[in-house]
Motif scaffolding. Structure first.
Motif, PDB file in Angstrom:
ATOM      1  N   VAL A  38      42.126  14.475  -0.024  1.00 23.47           N
ATOM      2  CA  VAL A  38      40.984  14.071  -0.855  1.00 23.47           C
ATOM      3  C   VAL A  38      39.691  14.463  -0.138  1.00 23.47           C
ATOM      4  CG1 VAL A  38      42.127  12.099  -1.983  1.00 23.47           C
ATOM      5  CG2 VAL A  38      40.931  11.775   0.197  1.00 23.47           C
ATOM      6  N   TRP A  78      33.291   3.951  -8.939  1.00 22.24           N
ATOM      7  CA  TRP A  78      33.747   3.358  -7.682  1.00 22.24           C
ATOM      8  C   TRP A  78      32.520   2.887  -6.902  1.00 22.24           C
ATOM      9  CZ3 TRP A  78      38.655   2.211  -7.864  1.00 22.24           C
ATOM     10  CH2 TRP A  78      39.489   2.970  -8.692  1.00 22.24           C
ATOM     11  N   TYR A 129      45.674  -2.717  -4.548  1.00 16.47           N
ATOM     12  CA  TYR A 129      46.165  -1.366  -4.843  1.00 16.47           C
ATOM     13  C   TYR A 129      47.680  -1.389  -5.011  1.00 16.47           C
ATOM     14  CZ  TYR A 129      42.079   1.662  -4.544  1.00 16.47           C
ATOM     15  OH  TYR A 129      40.911   2.328  -4.814  1.00 16.47           O
ATOM     16  N   LEU A 148      52.025   4.709  -0.894  1.00 16.60           N
ATOM     17  CA  LEU A 148      51.257   5.108   0.290  1.00 16.60           C
ATOM     18  C   LEU A 148      51.043   3.852   1.138  1.00 16.60           C
ATOM     19  CD1 LEU A 148      48.566   7.353  -1.484  1.00 16.60           C
ATOM     20  CD2 LEU A 148      50.774   8.054  -0.531  1.00 16.60           C
ATOM     21  N   HIS A 177      36.591  15.246  -6.288  1.00 18.33           N
ATOM     22  CA  HIS A 177      37.860  15.198  -7.050  1.00 18.33           C
ATOM     23  C   HIS A 177      37.828  16.136  -8.267  1.00 18.33           C
ATOM     24  CE1 HIS A 177      39.555  11.647  -4.898  1.00 18.33           C
ATOM     25  NE2 HIS A 177      38.298  11.277  -4.790  1.00 18.33           N
ATOM     26  N   ARG A 230      47.386  12.742 -10.758  1.00 14.65           N
ATOM     27  CA  ARG A 230      48.274  13.176  -9.665  1.00 14.65           C
ATOM     28  C   ARG A 230      49.673  13.461 -10.186  1.00 14.65           C
ATOM     29  NH1 ARG A 230      44.500  10.189  -6.942  1.00 14.65           N
ATOM     30  NH2 ARG A 230      43.318  11.558  -5.527  1.00 14.65           N
ATOM     31  N   TRP A 252      47.598   4.393  -8.217  1.00 18.92           N
ATOM     32  CA  TRP A 252      47.476   5.836  -7.971  1.00 18.92           C
ATOM     33  C   TRP A 252      48.872   6.431  -7.980  1.00 18.92           C
ATOM     34  CZ3 TRP A 252      42.620   7.389  -8.300  1.00 18.92           C
ATOM     35  CH2 TRP A 252      41.605   6.461  -8.033  1.00 18.92           C
ATOM     36  N   ASP A 266      33.826   8.339  -6.092  1.00 18.66           N
ATOM     37  CA  ASP A 266      34.408   7.993  -4.782  1.00 18.66           C
ATOM     38  C   ASP A 266      34.638   9.232  -3.923  1.00 18.66           C
ATOM     39  OD1 ASP A 266      36.374   8.722  -6.745  1.00 18.66           O
ATOM     40  OD2 ASP A 266      37.886   8.296  -5.225  1.00 18.66           O
ATOM     41  N   GLU A 267      34.722   8.987  -2.632  1.00 21.07           N
ATOM     42  CA  GLU A 267      35.193   9.984  -1.658  1.00 21.07           C
ATOM     43  C   GLU A 267      34.513  11.338  -1.839  1.00 21.07           C
ATOM     44  OE1 GLU A 267      39.735   8.467  -0.914  1.00 21.07           O
ATOM     45  OE2 GLU A 267      39.396   9.693  -2.678  1.00 21.07           O
ATOM     46  N   GLU A 290      50.198   9.512  -6.620  1.00 21.70           N
ATOM     47  CA  GLU A 290      50.643  10.610  -5.755  1.00 21.70           C
ATOM     48  C   GLU A 290      52.163  10.630  -5.599  1.00 21.70           C
ATOM     49  OE1 GLU A 290      47.979   8.728  -5.134  1.00 21.70           O
ATOM     50  OE2 GLU A 290      46.460   9.813  -3.974  1.00 21.70           O
ATOM     51  N   TRP A 333      36.532  -0.977  -3.887  1.00 22.03           N
ATOM     52  CA  TRP A 333      37.887  -0.660  -3.423  1.00 22.03           C
ATOM     53  C   TRP A 333      38.003  -0.729  -1.903  1.00 22.03           C
ATOM     54  CZ3 TRP A 333      39.043   4.161  -0.856  1.00 22.03           C
ATOM     55  CH2 TRP A 333      37.980   5.076  -0.802  1.00 22.03           C
ATOM     56  N   ASP A 365      49.545   1.032  -5.495  1.00 19.35           N
ATOM     57  CA  ASP A 365      50.261   2.197  -4.954  1.00 19.35           C
ATOM     58  C   ASP A 365      50.599   2.023  -3.470  1.00 19.35           C
ATOM     59  OD1 ASP A 365      47.535   2.488  -4.104  1.00 19.35           O
ATOM     60  OD2 ASP A 365      47.964   4.592  -3.654  1.00 19.35           O
ATOM     61  N   GLN A 366      50.100   0.967  -2.851  1.00 24.21           N
ATOM     62  CA  GLN A 366      50.438   0.759  -1.438  1.00 24.21           C
ATOM     63  C   GLN A 366      51.836   0.152  -1.330  1.00 24.21           C
ATOM     64  OE1 GLN A 366      48.012   1.884   1.047  1.00 24.21           O
ATOM     65  NE2 GLN A 366      47.495   2.798  -0.946  1.00 24.21           N
TER      66      GLN A 366
HETATM   67  C1  TNX Z   1      41.820   6.590  -2.495  1.00 23.60           C
HETATM   68  S1  TNX Z   1      40.506   4.650  -3.938  1.00 23.60           S
HETATM   69  C2  TNX Z   1      41.360   7.180  -3.662  1.00 23.60           C
HETATM   70  C3  TNX Z   1      42.260   7.972  -4.479  1.00 23.60           C
HETATM   71  C4  TNX Z   1      43.646   7.996  -3.921  1.00 23.60           C
HETATM   72  C5  TNX Z   1      43.989   6.637  -3.370  1.00 23.60           C
HETATM   73  C6  TNX Z   1      45.397   6.525  -2.891  1.00 23.60           C
HETATM   74  C7  TNX Z   1      39.707   5.745  -4.466  1.00 23.60           C
HETATM   75  C8  TNX Z   1      38.567   5.332  -5.225  1.00 23.60           C
HETATM   76  N1  TNX Z   1      40.122   6.979  -4.191  1.00 23.60           N
HETATM   77  O1  TNX Z   1      41.760   9.274  -4.605  1.00 23.60           O
HETATM   78  O2  TNX Z   1      44.532   8.350  -4.941  1.00 23.60           O
HETATM   79  O3  TNX Z   1      43.125   6.344  -2.321  1.00 23.60           O
HETATM   80  O4  TNX Z   1      45.701   5.215  -2.515  1.00 23.60           O
END
Ligand code: TNX
Length: 521
Positions: free
Chosen positions: A296, A364, A409, A422, A270, A180, A458, A333-334, A460, A381, A411-412
């Motif tokens: 995402v 993940w 996390y 975030l 991703h 990022r 993370w 993930d995602e 961002e 996660w 980054d929170q």
């Molecule tokens: C979720 S956690 C994501 C990332 C993002 C993050 C930001 C995860 C496995 N994927 O793509 O950067 O949240 O907090």
């Protein structure tokens, strides 16, 4: 050298070694033997302090020389002392002695024993990794000014007594998102230095995502050339990638600090940056536009195309060849833009590819849906305290690294006022990051299946080193303690953390001064 009799020593060297019975002086140690993060297993304070002087030598056998070098590098700038490394210290010379040898199975590969006497610091371990862990403890037992980068006038005392220490979990990780926003090799090295102080032993690098691709792959050169071009960071800021030489240098640098690099290429989602560079990786063969926003879940490799698996295998092969560590992280993930059936098809082919190149697959926790994940490590996660899919995989053999987003996390944000970060998983103050147990967090996953814990960062909203440090510290120290220590005590952690503040100040680390902590200094 071994000097068994403190009394004899006091007679022999009245100027450098204080007798055990000496009255407390104004120069009494500023730190106590117990003020170490992560908390050691056993701490027995007692006896006279050791005083580091310009005559101190570091004694180490040839096999432990690199650890001795790390120690000398850590102590020379602030003391200005030469601290020569010798194979055998002359008699009666104040010595920090590093030795490997059988110190008991209980200590394992990373444990150590540290004995502090008037004229000797005696550090022993079964292996160099244990010596290195003990060195990190020793650094924290010296006054905070030891972390200054230029000479300071201090009495450099180490409180007397004994420590026996070894980790609770084998895996104690941190993750840095290079995709990022790209962070340079020097920044990664600084982060390695900072996390190694807390006995973190894995650094997971998130090397590719929708915005950018950050690692040179020779068989697909445009990945880095296009995916790592200037402007490929979030909001079009920054860009860059690691050459293979830079990556290998980082692997070595980390290994010298007993940290194993875990590379991640996130797939089948991703992958927008890869598809911009190679449009054949989309189903319609048309390049998508480059993306520098933070959405995402919109990109997917084309599951039905053979070129997808040539690409994946080439990347895995090249990554495995430059990674000595056991793990290769393949994301997973995602994957909202991949159908569930396609996801399973993909993982069925890709998880075994990691094994084909000699590595353990790591992903993940979504990968747990795939039967082939039984030989893999799944990184949890989620926010929930149970996960039936993961629990079922664990019964088949999957092992787990715990990174619950609402606890681990980095980054929170700490709270709504935090300028960067975030907040989708919630606010994570220091106590929140500390007050949980990786072994019992998931009610349906037994502690025996938990390899350890990892704190992902993370990026961002992170552009500079100061941003990384602000979100990582102090919470990384909390997560590191959960990974290393068997004891868990917020009040104890809170006071040790408060005392650690001056060390971060001395290092120039931009840490967050949480109001939950009484910071010293
Ligand atoms: C979720 S956690 C994501 C990332 C993002 C993050 C930001 C995860 C496995 N994927 O793509 O950067 O949240 O907090």
């Amino acid at each position: 050298m071994r000097v068994p009799l403190a009394a004899l020593l006091a007679l022999a060297l009245p100027l450098t070694a204080a007798p055990a019975a000496a009255a407390p002086s104004p120069a009494a140690p500023a730190t106590t033997l117990g003020s170490v993060i992560p908390a050691p297993v056993e701490v027995r304070p007692g006896g006279p302090a050791f005083r580091l002087t310009k005559g101190t030598v570091i004694e180490a056998a040839a096999t432990a020389r690199t650890v001795a070098q790390r120690l000398a590098e850590a102590l020379r700038p602030a003391t200005g002392y030469p601290l020569p490394i010798v194979a055998r210290a002359p008699r009666f010379t104040p010595v920090i002695s590093l030795a490997t040898g059988a110190v008991g199975a209980r200590l394992g590969g990373e444990g150590y024993r540290l004995g502090v006497r008037a004229n000797e610091v005696d550090l022993r371990a079964n292996s160099n990794a244990g010596l290195f862990a003990g060195v990190q403890t020793l650094r924290q037992l010296l006054p905070a000014a030891i972390d200054a980068s230029t000479p300071r006038q201090r009495r450099w005392t180490v409180p007397g007594g004994d420590i026996v220490d070894y980790p609770r979990f084998a895996y104690r990780g941190a993750m840095l998102d290079e995709a990022r926003h790209f962070h340079s090799p020097d920044e990664i090295k600084r982060y390695i230095d900072e996390i190694s102080r807390f006995k973190v032993n894995y650094l997971h690098l998130h090397l590719a995502d929708d915005q950018g691709w950050r690692i040179q792959i020779d068989s697909w050169p445009r990945l880095a050339q296009v995916g790592g071009a200037p402007g490929t960071g979030v909001d079009g800021v920054g860009g860059g990638y690691l050459t293979k030489a830079q990556y290998r240098d980082l692997v070595r640098y980390a290994a010298d600090r007993y940290i194993t690099i875990v590379p991640e290429i996130d797939m089948p989602g991703h992958v927008n940056a890869a598809q911009v560079a190679y449009p054949e990786l989309t189903c319609d063969g048309v390049a998508p536009p480059p993306r520098t926003d933070t959405d995402v879940g919109y990109s997917s490799l084309c599951i039905g195309k053979e070129v997808t698996y040539r690409f994946v295998e080439d990347v895995i092969r090249e990554l495995a060849a430059m990674t000595p560590g056991p793990y290769l992280h393949i994301g997973g993930d995602e994957a909202q833009a991949t159908t569930p059936a396609d996801y399973l098809t993909f993982e069925k082919r890709v998880l075994p590819l990691v094994a084909k190149y000699g590595k353990t697959a790591y992903g993940w926790n979504e990968i747990a849906a795939a039967p082939a994940a039984r030989k893999a490590v799944a990184q949890y996660w989620g926010l929930d305290t149970s996960n039936a899919t993961l629990a079922a995989a664990v019964r088949q053999g999957t092992r787990v690294v715990m990174s619950p987003a609402n606890l681990a996390y980095l980054d929170q944000k700490y709270n709504p006022q935090t300028p960067i970060g975030l907040d989708w998983a919630g606010y994570i103050e220091v106590r929140t990051a500390y007050d949980w147990d990786p072994g019992t967090r998931l009610s349906d996953v037994p502690a025996a299946a938990v390899l350890g814990v990892e704190a992902p960062l993370w990026s961002e909203t992170l552009r500079k080193m100061a941003d990384i440090e602000f979100l990582a510290f102090p919470r990384l120290a909390a997560i590191a303690e959960l990974g290393w220590s068997r004891s868990h005590d917020w009040n104890s952690f809170r006071s040790r953390l408060g005392a650690y503040g001056p060390r971060w100040d001395a290092q120039g680390v931009n840490f967050y001064r949480s109001t939950q902590i009484d910071w010293v200094g």
